[in-house]
Every structure is written in structure tokens, then in C-alpha cells.
Design an enzyme around this catalytic site. Sequence first.
Site, PDB file in Angstrom:
ATOM      1  N   LYS A   1       0.976  -0.843   0.045  1.00  0.00           N
ATOM      2  CA  LYS A   1       0.131  -0.214   0.250  1.00  0.00           C
ATOM      3  C   LYS A   1       0.959   1.136   0.429  1.00  0.00           C
ATOM      4  O   LYS A   1       2.320   1.379   0.449  1.00  0.00           O
ATOM      5  CB  LYS A   1      -1.313  -0.147   1.498  1.00  0.00           C
ATOM      6  CG  LYS A   1      -2.134   1.447   0.779  1.00  0.00           C
ATOM      7  CD  LYS A   1      -2.862   1.325   2.295  1.00  0.00           C
ATOM      8  CE  LYS A   1      -3.847   1.862   2.712  1.00  0.00           C
ATOM      9  NZ  LYS A   1      -4.532   1.513   3.542  1.00  0.00           N
TER      10      LYS A   1
ATOM     11  N   SER B   1      -9.402   2.027   2.362  1.00  0.00           N
ATOM     12  CA  SER B   1      -8.652   2.424   1.760  1.00  0.00           C
ATOM     13  C   SER B   1      -7.445   1.514   0.948  1.00  0.00           C
ATOM     14  O   SER B   1      -6.612   2.183   0.370  1.00  0.00           O
ATOM     15  CB  SER B   1      -8.005   3.438   2.792  1.00  0.00           C
ATOM     16  OG  SER B   1      -7.155   2.825   3.770  1.00  0.00           O
TER      17      SER B   1
ATOM     18  N   SER C   1     -10.153  -0.529   5.916  1.00  0.00           N
ATOM     19  CA  SER C   1      -9.372  -0.580   5.150  1.00  0.00           C
ATOM     20  C   SER C   1      -8.154  -1.769   4.754  1.00  0.00           C
ATOM     21  O   SER C   1      -8.132  -1.749   3.055  1.00  0.00           O
ATOM     22  CB  SER C   1      -8.158   0.450   5.178  1.00  0.00           C
ATOM     23  OG  SER C   1      -9.260   2.143   5.928  1.00  0.00           O
TER      24      SER C   1
END
Lengths: 558, 558
Positions: A130, A205, A229
Site C-alpha cells: 500500500k 482504503s 481498510s
Amino acid sequence: MSEQWRDLVKEKKLRQQAAIPEAWIISPPPSSRLNVLELPEETGLLTPREVEITESHVEDLLPKLASGAWSAVDVTGAFSKRAIIAHQVVNCLTEIFIEQALQRAAVLDEYLSKTGKVVGPLHGLPISLKDQLAMKGFETVMGYVSWIGKYSEVDAALVEILVAQGAVPFVRTNVPQTLMWPETFNNVFGRTLNPHNRSLTPGGSSGGEGALIGMRGSALGVGSDIGGSIRIPSLFNGLYGLRPSYGRVPYRGAANSMEGQDSLPSVLGPLSTSLGGIKIFMKAVIDGKPWKKDPLAVNKPWDESSFALKEHNNGHQLVFGIMWNDGNVVPHPPVLRALEITRNALIEAGHKVVDWIPYKHKEIIINARAIWASGSQEDYVSITSLTGEPLIHTMSLEQDPLAPPSFRLTAAPKTAFQLWQLHKEKRNYRQEYLDHWEATVAQMGTGRCIDAIIAPGAPYAAPPHGKNYSADFTMIWNALDYPAMVLPVVKVDATLDKVRPPHQFLSEEDKTNYESYNPETFTDAPVGIQIVGRTCEEEALIAISEIADAAIKSFLTK
Amino acid sequence: MSEQWRDLVKEKKLRQQAAIPEAWIISPPPSSRLNVLELPEETGLLTPREVEITESHVEDLLPKLASGAWSAVDVTGAFSKRAIIAHQVVNCLTEIFIEQALQRAAVLDEYLSKTGKVVGPLHGLPISLKDQLAMKGFETVMGYVSWIGKYSEVDAALVEILVAQGAVPFVRTNVPQTLMWPETFNNVFGRTLNPHNRSLTPGGSSGGEGALIGMRGSALGVGSDIGGSIRIPSLFNGLYGLRPSYGRVPYRGAANSMEGQDSLPSVLGPLSTSLGGIKIFMKAVIDGKPWKKDPLAVNKPWDESSFALKEHNNGHQLVFGIMWNDGNVVPHPPVLRALEITRNALIEAGHKVVDWIPYKHKEIIINARAIWASGSQEDYVSITSLTGEPLIHTMSLEQDPLAPPSFRLTAAPKTAFQLWQLHKEKRNYRQEYLDHWEATVAQMGTGRCIDAIIAPGAPYAAPPHGKNYSADFTMIWNALDYPAMVLPVVKVDATLDKVRPPHQFLSEEDKTNYESYNPETFTDAPVGIQIVGRTCEEEALIAISEIADAAIKSFLTK
């Protein structure tokens, strides 16, 4: 306000484009093509072996890498190519550093061929990260125009450990601005799409991870989870994903939103195409003794006796609590079907399933939101104001600057003393919920309380862009700091998942949610469930998840 | 402001007095008698056997209780009597519930005689509790007039565990108002004195425990420590005391100051006349699985391999870092002598001792204070304003209401976002300190970094009332969340601890501290040291402390 920030974006996107090998550039499919899962193969760019590699799970890749049957260069090359193809149809990547990854893979191959030994348990495994996982010499933009050009001087502690264990980072993946949205859109890299159906959100996210791994552009990736997320993108892309307890995976050196917000923190954790990938990741990270690198990492070695379920009847005749709704919203038919399948599969496998009564979920969620809101607005503005990039008000396709701002942007800041009062409330809720769980020992007749909770991960399958209104079903476990695993179960099926007759609505939200369902909207969307364990008992949760996953698979293949 | 709060105090003190058995009331010695350690024996109230019992350590009491050689009633009775005598000369108690304790002891005796088994590892051991450890049906006043009449509905989780393990709570002990002082004085119960020299402070905030155990009115007590509150009374009263890592001992249900202040929290832990008492307490509590009662308790079972020092060369040829000062203040001669003895004793026992360079101690202390101050004033006032009792401005003997308020009462409140910035600072300091420790591996030649730090616990022995200005030497380890043990070493000795020639002062504070020393002021004051370990490695720290304690004892008895 000056629009110079747009120039920064342009320049950054050019640099991103330059990192893509020309040979891998495809002619994009029409935007009317929604399901792009098969597209990587259709391009003809992948050799049959590259298809085989990229469709393998972590637990199959590692022995082949360790034996030298597949070289690290081949495996890294295959995933890189597939990742680049995926990126061109779902826009999932941010930093792309394939060349460096291949160089590192070559070093690993050489080491193996010279010594006959692997560097570590992740030898040669490409891993996606990420866009928070800082790496020395690379930018960490994290969805902020203001952070373009912010080069890291060190690796995040987790990257250090993964690399020491043999992994090969090769790409970073997209996030929403501020990270505090369950979808994936920002002013730098734009919007990430769901590869199962591009009209749907991949969640957020960690949505870049979800979309990338969903397309098999990576077998294992690192996300972060403050309210769902990791789990939401796992659910929405048909993946396995684990939200570990606070501090079990080291956060040091990763970029983050609302830094210093320690009340209800984000955690790092894995998304993978297999449960094997999740287990291997967690064990490799914990075996790397993160507490020697990060003072906030829990000093707790990997516990084999917990993984053997010593305190859970050695995994036999487990008792699951199943939560059909959170007392506020009844999930859509496909989610209920996934829960029903799970219940039936577990019973068939010899386990017991009882109803789980949610305890003050709405109150706990309100408390969590208030804690974040106590300083979030100041945090966001302190970053966006550096370049004047606009704060994003909505995840919907129409970025209307006049739209009313989300609750995320209207919260009134609080004093530290007011925050302390929220902490007291939170502590009390956590105590009550612990007692609620422990009290089940009285009804079980096993001498144990329930072994795990089965719960929805969201009240719907992946919704259309801008429509992922609620993360309540995941956020609750962050607030309680319970580890939670997502398992994929089925896909939305128009025949099986018909609109059900209206029930007595639990809330206005419930009614809205009920009315938002029709099977066509959710075509091809994966559907999963959550399994929830006890704080810092990741080992037991993984083992229980293996049992449930095997039961579901066996039930579905009958 | 109304003075009605004084009536509340009067009524409470009458009730306290009524809880004292008349037969145990003594005629108080003149206030000019400073050292009262021998007074309990001198009263003639204690039988020889009661003297023997109360001068035994926990590790000697428990086998006698388990074998029935000493009954729980006898042991509880003996400590109760001695505690009441102590209270009359050093004012150490708050709640007194001897009758209930004796009833409980009788039940334990009956259980043992009927079953031949002990209830748990603490069977029959009287245990004293700082006035935060709420018990069902009892008041928890915690030094606040406003909390007189605040009866608890449940036991604190730690009390539950101790009782389940067989312990017998029998008294609670005095604290300073707000708990945020390193001395012990409040508007309800007044001031606690140091039994070694009543003109000196016993320290605080667990000063009641320190004075009580110092007089052998208890062999094991529970204190709390946010900046030194267990360790300072241990040092000042010649005891062993452990500040465990956050969450290793459950806090649930205990009263506290600044509740909800989770950034740099208080922890509960033991004070005892022996290191055996500390170990037995920690193992019994952790074996009670506190994480099943308190969601904030660390889920980490007692680790025998850590206690066996598997990662510390099995306890052989350890390497200690010794810190002579914190970069800001050089301790008084008796403290330096205790450090010198420790160094020489360890070297003689075959260990290695190198200098420890303190890293940004002053900056870390400033950060810690700012975090607490972000909401402390609002917290204190929210409680004292309930009755109008005055906020205490100073610990000095003259309670001058016009005195300038301490920094504790003048801090400007902060916003949540400002608090987050302090958290970032704190995290960075903790990272840097961890690296500082890990980096020692390069110089040791052992393949390990240093095994523990030896440090002063305060820059002086117990000072006169109102003169305990600084808790910097203890607070640093709270801020870093390192477990820290206090070991007693010597007593101030006018011959050995002469004023040393002035050194190059490190700060204004250092000069003031230097000038405040003369051996006469500190007559009979005990002197100890701290041993500091790694976060959540209490087991290793206890084992290393046993090694150091044995070395010191052997060195001193030569």
C-alpha cells in the site's frame, strides 16, 4: 486558490508512466467492459508459465522458489507484467519499481544457487505494498499532492523485515486522500476500479491492493486498516484479508494519516489470494521480532500452541457465534446467503453455531468516529494546504465541489480533556464487550466461551463508486481491537440472490440499504464474511479460519 | 468557598478511627523521634511469633501458609496488628478492613484443613492495596474529599485475581491528592511520613504502601506508577518495587487520576520486602489471565524461557550499562555509592559493566509532562469542585494557599490535534531510544546488546517533606515503557557519604541538587538503584534483578 498543484500531478503521472515497460502497454478495453478478470490472459502478453505463476498461491510459490523450480526473477517478472496489465484497466498502482525488484530477485537467485539456501521464509516472493510503506529513495505520496516529491530516507520497519525474510517489493498501490474513506480516489492518481465489475468500487482504503491482487497482479500485499481498510477491499475483490490487533505488525516508518492519533490506531496487515498467504505473512513478520525495531510493536512471539488451538478444544467441535446484522442494518441477500452457507458448512463439519447478539455496536461506532474527528480536520488541512489541493468531499463519480462535505470534514475539533472523556467511554465499551463474550461460557456447555464470531464484513457486496456509505461492520472490531479475517465465500448470483421481502427496518439506514439492493447492480461482485477472534490471538484466528474455509469449500463443491 | 468539605473529612476520619481495634491503640512517641522502625516491637503488642511472621518475606510465608504451619488467620492478624501500629506513627492507611480480612482468612484455613489444598499460589497472604484498588462495598477516596462516600460496586480486576489466587486484602494505603506528586499528602488523610526518618518523605504517590511495608506492616502491596509512584516509595523505604510495562497488570476497575489519559498511562505493580515477593506477585497475576478480565491487559502468558534468560546467555556474563547521571543532574553521594557498589558487585560476580549514555532524557521528560498537562487541570478541577476542597499547591509542610502553584496546576489545556503532535514526538523519541539500545550490540562482542541498564532511581535518598522536586530518574522509563525494578542497596552513612567536591554542573537544577546535600539531613535514609529492562520482558528483568541482588548482597557481606 492557485491551481499549481495540477502541474505537480501532471509531472508525477509522467514519471509514473515512464516506469511502465513499453512492451507491456496494452490497448485498453472499452469502458463498457465491466469484468476484466480474464483480460490479462487475453492480452497474450503472459506466457502459459507466467499465467501458471501468477495464478499460484503463496504457499505454492514459496516451495517452488525455494527449490529453484521457479526463479525469483521469473516469478517477479510474471507478477510485474500482470500487475502492469491490471493497472491499465483498474488504475491500481502508484509507485512502480520493477527494475529494482528484478535486480533484487537476481541477487536472491544467485544466493540460492551459490549456497543452496533461501534467504528467509519469503525467499523470492514478490510483494505489493500500500502507498504508505515507505522505502528508502522512493516517494511516499499516499494520495496527497502535497507529498509528491517526499522521498524517504529509510525503509519502513515492516519493509525491512519482509525484505530480510526474502520478499521482493515490486509495486505500491493506490489509496484515497486522507486514507479515511472505504473507497479509493485521490487527486494524484485518480480512482481505482473493481476488476470484477468496473462500475463498482474495489473498496478502500487499501483499494489498490484489493484490485491488484483481485487481478492476480500480486499474490500477497500489505494494506492498513483503521476501520476496515484491509477487509473491505478483501471482501469486495474476493480475497483473504486480516486486520491484526494493534501492534502485532510494526507500523514504524510507514506514512500515515492523522499521525499521533493513538487512541484507535491503524494497523498494517496482509491481503492475499489464499489463507496460506495470510498465515505465512504473519508468521514471517512476527518471527522477524518487530519489537526490536518498533517500540510500539507488541513483544509477543509467534505462538504455536495458540495456532494448534490448545485453548479451543484442539479445533474440534468449535462453537461459533453468528451475527446476522449489527442491530442497525440487515445486510443484502448475497451477504445473508454467504452467512447461511458458512453456518451450514460449519454445522456439517461438526461444529456448533449459535446466534451472536451484537452489543451496543452503534454506540461504539459513534465513539470511534468522535475520537478520530477530534483532530482529523486539522490534520487533513495541515497537509492539503501545503499545495492548495482541494480536500475531497465525496467518493462519488461527480466530484461536485459544492456538495455538502462528509462528516469527515465537518467535525468540530476537541480539547485533549474532551478526548480523554471519549477514551473512558471507549474503555467502558471494551470492558462490557469483553464481558459479553466471556459470559457465553455459561450457555455453551463446553467449558469455553464461543471460539469465534462469524459476521458480515459489510451490509452489501462491492457497491457502485461513491456508494460505500458505511464501514460499521468492520470498524466495530477496530474499536474493540479484535483481530478479524475476511474469507471469500461466493459471488452475487441474480438467481439465488433475489430481493427479499421487506423486514421490519431496524433504522432509517436499514431502510435505505434495503432499497439500494438489486442483483443487477452487483453483477459479478464477490461476497465474503468476517471471522473475529480475541485480541492478540492472531494465531488462533488463522487456525479457526482455516477450519471454516475448508468447511465452506467442501460444502460448496458438493 | 464553603468549608463544608471539612465536615466530610471529620466524619470520614471518625469512621476510619472506628475501624481500628482499641487494643492496638498505642501512646504515640514524641514527634522528635524520627526513626520508628523498631517501634512495633517496642510496643510489646506483638508476640514473638507475630514478630517472626511480620519479619518474614513472601517466599517464606507462603510455604508455611500452604503447609498449615502458620494459619492464614494468624498471619493476617499479625500483619494487621503491625499495620495498625505503623499507621499510628507514619499515617499510612486509608481504608481499614481487618475484620473482613480475618473472616476471609478463616475461610481459607478451613478450605486448607478440609481439602489439604491451597486456593491458589497466594493462599493466605495478606496484601495491602494503594487507595485506588476498589473493592465491592468499600469507599475509594483516593485522596479526594469529593470521593468520600464513593462506594464501589465491584472489585478491581486485579483484586479479583489476587483474591482468586488466595490473597487476603486487609488495608488500603495513602496517596497524594491527584496522585501526581512524588510525596504523599491530601486533604482527607493528611501526610504520610517515612518510618526510617519521619522528617523525610516516604515518597509517592504510593507513599502509604512504602511506609507501611517499610515498617513490615505488610510484606507485599500494590502500588501504581505513572512517573515513579511505585519506585520512589520503594527507594525511599528500602524496598523492592517493580514498574511493569503498560498493561502487564490489569488496571480495570481501579480508581485513577486523569482517567482516559491513555498516552502515557499509569500501571499497577508490586512493592515488597523481597524480590521473591515481586516475582510471586507478577507470576500469580499473569497466571490469572488478566486479558480475560481487562481488554487493555496485554495477552501475554508468563514466559518461563524469558525468566530463564534464554536470550541473555542464560544469565551468565551479563552486560550491564550503568548510568551515573541523566545528563542533567548528578545524584548525591549516597546514590553514587550505591551505584559504585552495584558496579563492583556485578564485576566481581563475573559480569561486565559499561557506561550507559543517556539519550535525550530531558526532552523526553518535557514531552511526557506536556502530554499529562494537556488535560490534567480540567481533570483535577472537575473532581475538587464537587465539594470545593482546595487543590493542593505544594507538598511542603507549610500549606501556603498563596504559594505559587506547581506546574501541575498551571498548564494550559491543549487541543486533541496538539496532543497528537506530542504523540508523534513521543513515538520518535521511543524509536530513537530503542535504536540507541539495539546499537550497543556493535560494542559488546557478545552478539547481544546490553542486557539491562543500572540507573539511579532519584538524585537523592528520601528528602525532607516538600523537597522531592524531581521524578525525572523514574519518569524516563515510563515514557519509554521499559519495566524498571528498584533494589535497596545501603543506607545513608555520614562517614562514607561525605559531601563531594563540586563538579562541573550540568544544569541549574544540578547545582541546586548538589547544594541540597548534607549527610545529616538524610540520616537513616535507605538508598537503592533501578534496573531497567525491555518492554514486556518483566520475566527477564526479574531474573536479572535476582542476579544483581545476590551479587550486591554477597559483595556487602564480605
